[in-house]
Design a protein around this motif. Structure first.
Motif, PDB file in Angstrom:
ATOM      1  N   ALA A 103       0.636  36.909  -1.050  1.00  0.00           N
ATOM      2  CA  ALA A 103       0.638  37.795  -2.281  1.00  0.00           C
ATOM      3  C   ALA A 103       0.244  39.028  -2.230  1.00  0.00           C
ATOM      4  N   LEU A 104      -0.076  39.155  -0.880  1.00  0.00           N
ATOM      5  CA  LEU A 104      -0.354  40.102   0.016  1.00  0.00           C
ATOM      6  C   LEU A 104       0.737  41.150   0.169  1.00  0.00           C
ATOM      7  N   TRP A 105       1.743  39.682   0.733  1.00  0.00           N
ATOM      8  CA  TRP A 105       2.905  40.508   1.076  1.00  0.00           C
ATOM      9  C   TRP A 105       4.313  40.522  -0.022  1.00  0.00           C
ATOM     10  N   THR A 106       3.790  39.974  -0.922  1.00  0.00           N
ATOM     11  CA  THR A 106       4.251  39.721  -2.083  1.00  0.00           C
ATOM     12  C   THR A 106       3.918  41.427  -2.697  1.00  0.00           C
ATOM     13  N   PHE A 107       3.299  41.714  -2.858  1.00  0.00           N
ATOM     14  CA  PHE A 107       2.521  42.588  -4.065  1.00  0.00           C
ATOM     15  C   PHE A 107       3.171  44.743  -2.933  1.00  0.00           C
ATOM     16  N   ARG A 108       2.757  44.513  -2.080  1.00  0.00           N
ATOM     17  CA  ARG A 108       3.339  45.449  -0.916  1.00  0.00           C
ATOM     18  C   ARG A 108       5.101  45.971  -0.712  1.00  0.00           C
ATOM     19  N   THR A 109       5.761  44.295  -0.744  1.00  0.00           N
ATOM     20  CA  THR A 109       7.302  44.593  -0.790  1.00  0.00           C
ATOM     21  C   THR A 109       7.401  44.581  -2.168  1.00  0.00           C
ATOM     22  N   MET A 110       6.560  44.767  -3.327  1.00  0.00           N
ATOM     23  CA  MET A 110       6.672  45.894  -4.156  1.00  0.00           C
ATOM     24  C   MET A 110       5.912  46.895  -4.881  1.00  0.00           C
ATOM     25  N   GLY A 111       5.375  47.358  -3.835  1.00  0.00           N
ATOM     26  CA  GLY A 111       5.609  48.774  -3.898  1.00  0.00           C
ATOM     27  C   GLY A 111       4.076  49.131  -4.111  1.00  0.00           C
ATOM     28  N   ALA A 112       2.907  47.969  -4.431  1.00  0.00           N
ATOM     29  CA  ALA A 112       1.908  48.161  -4.463  1.00  0.00           C
ATOM     30  C   ALA A 112       1.064  49.499  -3.742  1.00  0.00           C
ATOM     31  N   ARG A 113       0.853  50.467  -3.943  1.00  0.00           N
ATOM     32  CA  ARG A 113       0.154  51.485  -2.811  1.00  0.00           C
ATOM     33  C   ARG A 113      -1.120  51.050  -2.810  1.00  0.00           C
ATOM     34  N   ASP A 114      -2.209  49.874  -2.823  1.00  0.00           N
ATOM     35  CA  ASP A 114      -2.976  49.603  -1.959  1.00  0.00           C
ATOM     36  C   ASP A 114      -3.255  48.241  -2.151  1.00  0.00           C
ATOM     37  N   VAL A 115      -3.332  47.382  -1.277  1.00  0.00           N
ATOM     38  CA  VAL A 115      -3.814  46.047  -1.496  1.00  0.00           C
ATOM     39  C   VAL A 115      -4.490  45.365  -0.485  1.00  0.00           C
ATOM     40  N   SER A 230       6.077  45.035  20.343  1.00  0.00           N
ATOM     41  CA  SER A 230       6.768  46.284  20.587  1.00  0.00           C
ATOM     42  C   SER A 230       7.972  46.275  20.059  1.00  0.00           C
ATOM     43  N   GLN A 231       8.506  45.117  19.043  1.00  0.00           N
ATOM     44  CA  GLN A 231       9.622  44.850  18.871  1.00  0.00           C
ATOM     45  C   GLN A 231       9.748  44.567  17.788  1.00  0.00           C
ATOM     46  N   PRO A 232      10.995  44.013  17.052  1.00  0.00           N
ATOM     47  CA  PRO A 232      11.280  44.191  15.462  1.00  0.00           C
ATOM     48  C   PRO A 232      10.788  42.760  15.537  1.00  0.00           C
ATOM     49  N   ILE A 233      10.268  41.971  14.748  1.00  0.00           N
ATOM     50  CA  ILE A 233       9.375  40.481  14.458  1.00  0.00           C
ATOM     51  C   ILE A 233       9.485  40.502  13.221  1.00  0.00           C
ATOM     52  N   THR A 234      10.269  38.583  12.939  1.00  0.00           N
ATOM     53  CA  THR A 234      10.750  38.357  11.411  1.00  0.00           C
ATOM     54  C   THR A 234       9.824  36.953  12.078  1.00  0.00           C
ATOM     55  N   THR A 235       8.964  36.594  10.878  1.00  0.00           N
ATOM     56  CA  THR A 235       7.882  35.391  10.789  1.00  0.00           C
ATOM     57  C   THR A 235       9.359  34.427   9.643  1.00  0.00           C
ATOM     58  N   SER A 236       8.386  32.837   9.697  1.00  0.00           N
ATOM     59  CA  SER A 236       8.817  31.839   9.084  1.00  0.00           C
ATOM     60  C   SER A 236       8.110  30.605   9.200  1.00  0.00           C
ATOM     61  N   CYS A 237       8.232  29.954   8.281  1.00  0.00           N
ATOM     62  CA  CYS A 237       7.587  28.449   9.087  1.00  0.00           C
ATOM     63  C   CYS A 237       8.550  28.184   7.138  1.00  0.00           C
ATOM     64  N   GLY A 238       7.952  27.277   6.787  1.00  0.00           N
ATOM     65  CA  GLY A 238       8.342  26.215   5.830  1.00  0.00           C
ATOM     66  C   GLY A 238       8.528  26.914   4.391  1.00  0.00           C
ATOM     67  N   SER A 239       7.710  27.932   3.784  1.00  0.00           N
ATOM     68  CA  SER A 239       8.575  27.925   2.764  1.00  0.00           C
ATOM     69  C   SER A 239       8.051  29.527   2.301  1.00  0.00           C
ATOM     70  N   GLY A 240       7.721  30.085   3.546  1.00  0.00           N
ATOM     71  CA  GLY A 240       7.034  31.781   3.167  1.00  0.00           C
ATOM     72  C   GLY A 240       5.499  31.893   3.178  1.00  0.00           C
ATOM     73  N   ILE A 241       4.772  30.941   2.654  1.00  0.00           N
ATOM     74  CA  ILE A 241       3.259  31.237   2.864  1.00  0.00           C
ATOM     75  C   ILE A 241       2.678  31.703   3.962  1.00  0.00           C
ATOM     76  N   THR A 242       2.550  29.998   5.350  1.00  0.00           N
ATOM     77  CA  THR A 242       1.859  30.808   6.719  1.00  0.00           C
ATOM     78  C   THR A 242       3.223  31.870   6.710  1.00  0.00           C
ATOM     79  N   ALA A 243       4.621  32.261   6.462  1.00  0.00           N
ATOM     80  CA  ALA A 243       4.805  33.110   7.507  1.00  0.00           C
ATOM     81  C   ALA A 243       4.510  34.161   7.526  1.00  0.00           C
ATOM     82  N   SER A 244       3.966  34.600   5.959  1.00  0.00           N
ATOM     83  CA  SER A 244       3.004  35.614   5.913  1.00  0.00           C
ATOM     84  C   SER A 244       1.299  36.121   6.085  1.00  0.00           C
TER      85      SER A 244
END
Length: 278
Positions: A103-115, A230-244
């Motif tokens: 939920a934190l990642w989702t709100f941040r991705t959608m532009g919430a200023r403070d989560v 320091s490198q760009p990183i992308t996380t993954s998991c089963g469906s995006g929950i634990t990746a967050s």
């Protein structure tokens, strides 16, 4: 830089009734758990909280679980929950730290200023004997103005391109057996294995009390796994929950460029045209 991602139960107790705070229960469980987080919320929740349905505030046109909705749909749905983009949004889950990072990642991705995330979640709040409520909350709709951050999320097309460029390190949060392809996936029709070239960080992010480990411990863990923060990183998991959760741990450890593969292994492993490594 994002604000510190956690608030304490003491802080929340002192600010619980402030109109500048939106308190959000984002509890979610794996389907095999056969739990009803919305029903449990009605039975008992933190005072003033609203329930954020991770499966409901999602792209209804996709067959994949809880994919990000459009910014406009997200704004409409969370505004109806009484969550405004001008508020400090405090998210918790009843597992301690499991689905709240999504939920934190989702709100941040959608532009919430403070989560923020409530450290220790509902479990810590309850263990301290703090007040609770039951039933449907009284909601006054608010305006959520979205500002989408595409850099926070990766699509399957971008993940395919990354196989060629290797511009981003891919880290998979699934258990080691599923990553290695020695254990089956819990969802039917999904192949076993992992995205070629990805690494596996399945354990060790939380303390025995279910709190995220300190930055120094996380830095040591990632160093052991050969992760360069320091490198760009992308996380993954089963469906995006634990990746967050993994993305949050990387942020706390000091990584500056972290994104989440929204479709994660359910999308990649369920697409017969993708390359799979074991």
């Amino acid at each position: 830089m994002s604000p510190a991602p956690f608030v304490t139960t003491e802080w929340l107790a002192a600010n619980l009734h402030s109109s500048s705070i939106a308190l959000v229960d984002a509890s979610w469980y794996m389907p095999a758990a056969k739990r009803d987080p919305a029903g449990e919320f009605l039975q008992s929740h933190l005072p003033g909280a609203v329930f954020f349905d991770i499966d409901g505030v999602a792209d209804k046109t996709s067959d994949l679980p809880h994919m990000l909705p459009t910014p406009e749909d997200f704004a409409r749905m969370v505004g109806a929950l009484g969550i405004g983009s001008d508020q400090t949004i405090v998210v918790y889950d009843e597992s301690g730290l499991f689905s709240a990072p999504r939920a934190l990642w989702t709100f941040r991705t959608m532009g919430a200023r403070d989560v923020r995330i409530l450290e220790g979640g509902g479990a810590k709040w309850r263990a301290e004997g703090r007040p609770l409520e039951s039933g449907e909350p009284q909601i006054e709709p608010r305006v959520f103005t979205p500002h989408f951050h595409p850099e926070n999320v990766r699509s399957i097309a971008q993940m395919r391109d990354n196989l060629e460029t290797r511009a981003r390190k891919v880290l998979d949060a699934r258990p080691a057996g599923r990553f290695a392809g020695t254990e089956p996936e819990p969802r039917a029709g999904i192949r076993s294995g992992h995205i070629p070239g990805s690494g596996n960080v399945p354990v060790g992010l939380l303390t025995e009390n279910g709190l995220l480990k300190p930055a120094s411990d996380l830095q040591a863990l990632f160093a052991e796994r050969g992760v360069e923060l320091s490198q760009p990183i992308t996380t993954s998991c089963g469906s995006g929950i634990t990746a967050s959760t993994l993305a949050l741990a990387l942020e706390v450890a000091g990584a500056k460029d972290v994104s989440v593969y929204d479709g994660s292994w359910t999308e990649w492993g369920g697409d017969a045209s993708t390359l799979v490594e074991k």
